[in-house]
Motif scaffolding. Structure first.
Motif, mmCIF file in Angstrom:
data_model
loop_
_atom_site.group_PDB
_atom_site.id
_atom_site.type_symbol
_atom_site.label_atom_id
_atom_site.label_comp_id
_atom_site.label_asym_id
_atom_site.label_seq_id
_atom_site.Cartn_x
_atom_site.Cartn_y
_atom_site.Cartn_z
ATOM 1 N N ASP A 1 0.859 -1.189 0.000
ATOM 2 C CA ASP A 1 0.000 0.000 0.000
ATOM 3 C C ASP A 1 0.896 1.239 0.000
ATOM 4 N N PHE B 1 0.259 4.279 0.521
ATOM 5 C CA PHE B 1 -0.135 5.367 1.421
ATOM 6 C C PHE B 1 -0.271 4.932 2.872
ATOM 7 N N THR B 2 -0.105 3.647 3.149
ATOM 8 C CA THR B 2 -0.202 3.156 4.521
ATOM 9 C C THR B 2 1.097 2.445 4.875
ATOM 10 N N THR C 1 -3.187 7.930 -6.023
ATOM 11 C CA THR C 1 -4.553 8.182 -5.549
ATOM 12 C C THR C 1 -4.793 7.406 -4.262
ATOM 13 N N PRO C 2 -4.798 8.055 -3.118
ATOM 14 C CA PRO C 2 -4.989 7.347 -1.850
ATOM 15 C C PRO C 2 -6.278 6.535 -1.840
ATOM 16 N N GLY C 3 -6.170 5.285 -1.367
ATOM 17 C CA GLY C 3 -7.336 4.433 -1.178
ATOM 18 C C GLY C 3 -7.773 3.646 -2.392
ATOM 19 N N GLY D 1 -9.411 2.008 0.231
ATOM 20 C CA GLY D 1 -8.391 1.094 0.727
ATOM 21 C C GLY D 1 -8.882 -0.298 1.017
#
Length: 709
Positions: A605, A607-608, A649-651, A667
């Motif tokens: 991921d 963004f995480t 693009t987050p999620g 997400g």
């Protein structure tokens, strides 16, 4: 799309059974035409503008405007049919009374037993009517035809398989009766043009032929060989010879011409009982190279003449009453759409792997030649040629990647054809000077810096620097000698925080051998970082084994996991000790009813920090602690083939199953079902997300893409 508001940890009984919006019309295809073995063209007798063709890795295709535009039909095979290799066509026969009715024989060297299918609606749907072993992708796929239709009784067909015998149908392919000759590997079956009810079936022996080195399932030397003839429509057979031609054609006056071992041209005047040498005027010599002037790969028959072709694309013509063959002088070869076929080089690509020559029965000077790269069309009896492949993209894809600093700069890695680049978002492409590149990594810190690795015949590691349009070779100090099948490198990855590149090298794990190597100067110097891998661990050794899988994944916080589908092991990087720690064995097994090893899928991921997903057969594993542990309480009906996060693009997350895509914008808390009905997104496809663009890099049909705004 239908949004499924289901907690992530109970994916997705509801989502998988929900009605999905059909989205086939929303997908577009990269306009990259040609690149696979086009095996033949079938022209409808009742509707001359309706043509069919088929490729070795996927097919068939249909044209309704005499070859000007083609539409892929293989997305219309259902998931189970695709798993059985039924979209890999070895032969196709169109009903002369109905252009929408045709029969196919299909299968794959590498998959389970294929069979015979019928379509009665122009390829919108397919039904399997017989199980048998045929190889749309395998040895001899370019030699002869193993499916034939009686010219006098169009409902009668003969299909000659490998080992599973000959089959006969008298109801246009709906039902088949075994007709004997089990244990043979047939390359050609032919109805006699002059004797009603007479059929020939040829199973060449290997002997000293060019095929001796290639073994399908290791059983080649156990096959029966011979030339067989039936005078009662295939009910009973007589063996005429111990050996048979690779390909057979016949004049309307009855003479048979055959190509033997791709070395000899012979003629029979007595229905195949005896053969005489018929090579006067042809170049002779040993077959010592794939591109040989004396390697005869095709034969065709016009109204009163024969044509043979070699693997250099040279064609020779001979009327039966003449004393020798005459070479057809080729004046020109042009690309029909240069901007979409720029990866082809007609100077050497034409005829280099000639499959068939089709002579239009309505016009003996209108010819169609199929080969490795294209369909070539001539209107003057073979003197000038142009490509006719708009819409045909039989390409085995490894990856699609977008430059993080330039949204319209795309790179496409594919088998055999190598690496392509687009600077306009995929509208046009330019070939890069490599073959079989498997992996690409971009620096997220330094614009324009990228590295690639992989290769078909040799392993290449190259870099691209900012402002440069050409790739350069770094010094590569510290790496072992890289070679496919031994110590190979098919994955390169970039640290998202700094200009550090990771390279996965197969082979025994030891300094100077296999393991992970790290470079902080874009490949000039590499440092081995393979400590901690268990004895026997190895990254994938061959390009097809790897298939474009990225064997190392890095999180935004620098945590990393490494894995191997070959060794079926998953590791995490202990950054303090700079060593790899075994986490668990990967979920393994085979795909349902397919018999094909399932490739592991792991994704980070972007963004995480510390979050990784790992796919298994029916499960989806998640880690939120940098790979230290993975839970497996997500239930997924069906095999997951690919997972993709959007790095911009987050999620945004996509999961590819056999017959649909699950799309999440948060997400994974909620999913929507995206239909892929009618789109040939088959086994082996890798999906990629970038800036709300979804790419599907297929295993035989090029790349399809769409917006997920």
């Amino acid at each position: 799309m239908n949004t499924i508001r289901t907690p992530l940890r109970s994916i997705v009984a509801a989502a998988l059974t929900a009605t999905a919006l059909s989205a086939a019309e929303e997908w577009k295809q990269f306009p990259i035409w040609g690149g696979g073995n086009l095996q033949s063209v079938e022209i409808s007798a009742s509707s001359p503008n309706v043509w069919y063709t088929y490729a070795d890795v996927d097919g068939p295709y249909r044209s309704d405007d005499a070859g000007k535009n083609w539409v892929p039909l293989h997305g219309n095979f259902n998931a189970m049919q695709r798993r059985r290799g039924l979209a890999q066509i070895r032969g196709l026969s169109v009903d002369p009374r109905d252009p929408d009715s045709f029969v196919t024989v299909s299968g794959s060297t590498w998959w389970r037993v294929g069979g015979i299918c019928v379509s009665r609606d122009g390829g919108k749907t397919f039904r399997q009517t017989q199980e048998a072993r045929f190889y749309g992708n395998g040895l001899r796929r370019r030699t002869g035809f193993v499916l034939a239709r009686n010219p006098d009784r169009p409902d009668e067909l003969i299909a000659a398989s490998d080992s599973t015998g000959v089959f006969r149908s008298i109801d246009n392919g709906e039902n088949w009766q075994p007709a004997g000759l089990d244990g043979c590997y047939f390359s050609s079956v032919l109805y006699d043009r002059t004797v009603p009810g007479r059929v020939y079936a040829s199973a060449p022996r290997w002997g000293s032929s060019v095929y001796e080195k290639g073994a399908i399932f290791g059983k080649e030397k156990s096959r029966r060989s011979g030339l067989f003839r039936s005078d009662d429509g295939g009910r009973t057979w007589e063996q005429l010879q111990d050996d048979g031609p690779m390909d057979m054609v016949q004049l309307k006056t009855g003479e048979l011409l055959g190509t033997f071992e791709e070395r000899f041209i012979r003629l029979s005047h007595d229905g195949g009982k005896t053969w005489q040498e018929y090579g006067e005027g042809l170049p002779a010599g040993e077959i010592n190279h794939r591109l040989s002037s004396s390697r005869w790969t095709l034969a065709a028959a016009g109204p009163d003449f024969f044509v043979v072709g070699n693997s250099r694309g040279d064609l020779y013509r001979r009327k039966h009453e003449t004393a020798k063959w005459e070479k057809i002088l080729r004046r020109s070869v042009t690309l029909g759409q240069p901007e979409q076929e720029s990866h082809l080089d007609p100077k050497w690509a034409f005829g280099a792997s000639a499959q068939t020559l089709v002579i239009d029965p309505r016009d003996s000077r209108h010819w169609l030649l199929t080969d490795w790269f294209s369909i070539w069309e001539s209107f003057d009896g073979g003197e000038s040629w142009r490509s006719a492949i708009r819409g045909i993209s039989p390409l085995v894809s490894y990856f699609v990647a977008a430059d993080p600093h330039a949204p319209d700069r795309l790179f496409y890695g594919l088998a055999d054809m190598g690496l392509l680049r687009s600077d306009d978002g995929g509208k046009s492409w330019k070939k890069q000077p490599f073959i079989g590149i498997n992996s690409i990594a971009f620096s997220r810190k330094t614009p324009g810096l990228a590295m690639i690795c992989g290769g078909k015949n040799e392993i290449r590691i190259r870099r691209l620097r900012s402002g440069s349009s050409s790739w350069e070779t770094p010094r590569n100090l510290g790496l072992p000698a890289l070679k496919p099948g031994n110590m190979a490198a098919y994955t390169i990855a970039a640290d998202p925080r700094e200009d550090k590149f990771y390279l996965c090298v197969s082979g025994p794990v030891a300094p100077g051998k296999g393991g992970v190597y790290v470079s902080s100067d874009a490949g000039d110097h590499w440092k081995w970082m393979g400590k901690g891998f268990k004895p026997g661990f190895s990254f994938d050794r061959t390009e097809f084994q790897n298939g474009g899988t990225s064997q190392i994944q890095l999180s935004p916080d620098g945590s990393a996991v490494a894995f191997s589908s070959a060794s079926k092991q998953l590791y995490r990087l202990d950054r303090e000790k700079q060593s790899w720690q075994f986490v668990r064995n990967l979920p393994s097994g085979t795909q349902p009813d397919e018999g094909v090893p399932w490739r592991s899928v792991v994704a980070a991921d972007p963004f995480t920090p510390g979050r990784f997903l790992c796919a298994g057969n029916g499960i989806l594993l998640e880690s939120r602690d940098g790979g230290k542990s993975f839970d497996n309480n997500w239930l997924v009906t069906g095999t997951i083939h690919s997972i993709a996060f959007d790095p911009e693009t987050p999620g945004l997350l996509a999961i590819l199953l056999a017959d649909r895509i699950l799309l999440s914008r948060d997400g994974g808390k909620h999913f929507a079902v995206l239909s892929i009905d009618g789109v040939p997104i088959t086994t082996g496809t890798r999906i990629v997300l970038d800036r709300k663009r979804l790419f599907a890099a297929t295993w035989g049909s090029g790349v399809f893409y769409r917006s997920v705004e």
